[in-house]
Design an enzyme around this catalytic site. Structure first.
Site: not given
Length: 157
Positions: A63, A65, A93
């Site tokens: 992802h 992040e 995240c």
């Protein structure tokens, strides 16, 4: 004592760090991925940047992040950092933010995906949702064009 708004400037729509996160989201989109971007900031320095690369790398956990934190590398403490993301972080995240002691998360929007705001706040992370129309429009357009990919990303296939 919690700092007052007079003591600590709040991020705004013109925040240069959110603009960098938006640039990362657009980079991801241009690569055929999901348009979510993130930057990690300490003081006025960007330590890491990333974008959702699940599609590009065939990896379900990259992802934005997570990519950003990996890009920052081992920096010692994260407690004095701010994590910016164009979309409210999901539980994966948000869990990373909690694990590393990040105390502030700034999201571009949460209209298209509510994310794990309450979870972060329950773990003493200050969460700011800028509700940026640019971030919302970017995600809405992507979701409209790629509903199956989006549902895969958020675990709703």
């Amino acid at each position: 004592m919690k700092p007052s708004n007079a003591m600590m400037a709040e991020p705004s729509a013109m925040d240069p760090y959110m603009q960098e996160a938006i640039a990362e989201a657009k980079k991801g989109l241009s690569e055929g991925g999901i348009p979510i971007g993130s930057v990690l900031v300490r003081g006025k320095t960007i330590l890491g940047r990333g974008h959702n690369r699940r599609v590009q790398e065939e990896d379900p956990v990259i992802h934005a992040e997570i990519d950003c934190l990996r890009s920052a590398g081992r920096i010692g403490t994260y407690r004095d950092c701010v994590l910016y993301s164009t979309l409210m972080p999901c539980y994966l995240c948000a869990g990373a933010a909690v694990q590393f002691g990040i105390r502030k998360v700034v999201a571009g929007e949460s209209k298209t995906f509510a994310g794990a705001r309450a979870f972060m706040e329950e773990h003493s992370i200050e969460v700011i949702d800028l509700e940026l129309p640019e971030c919302t429009a970017m995600m809405q357009e992507f979701i409209r064009k790629n509903p199956r990919l989006w549902n895969e990303d958020i675990g709703e296939l």
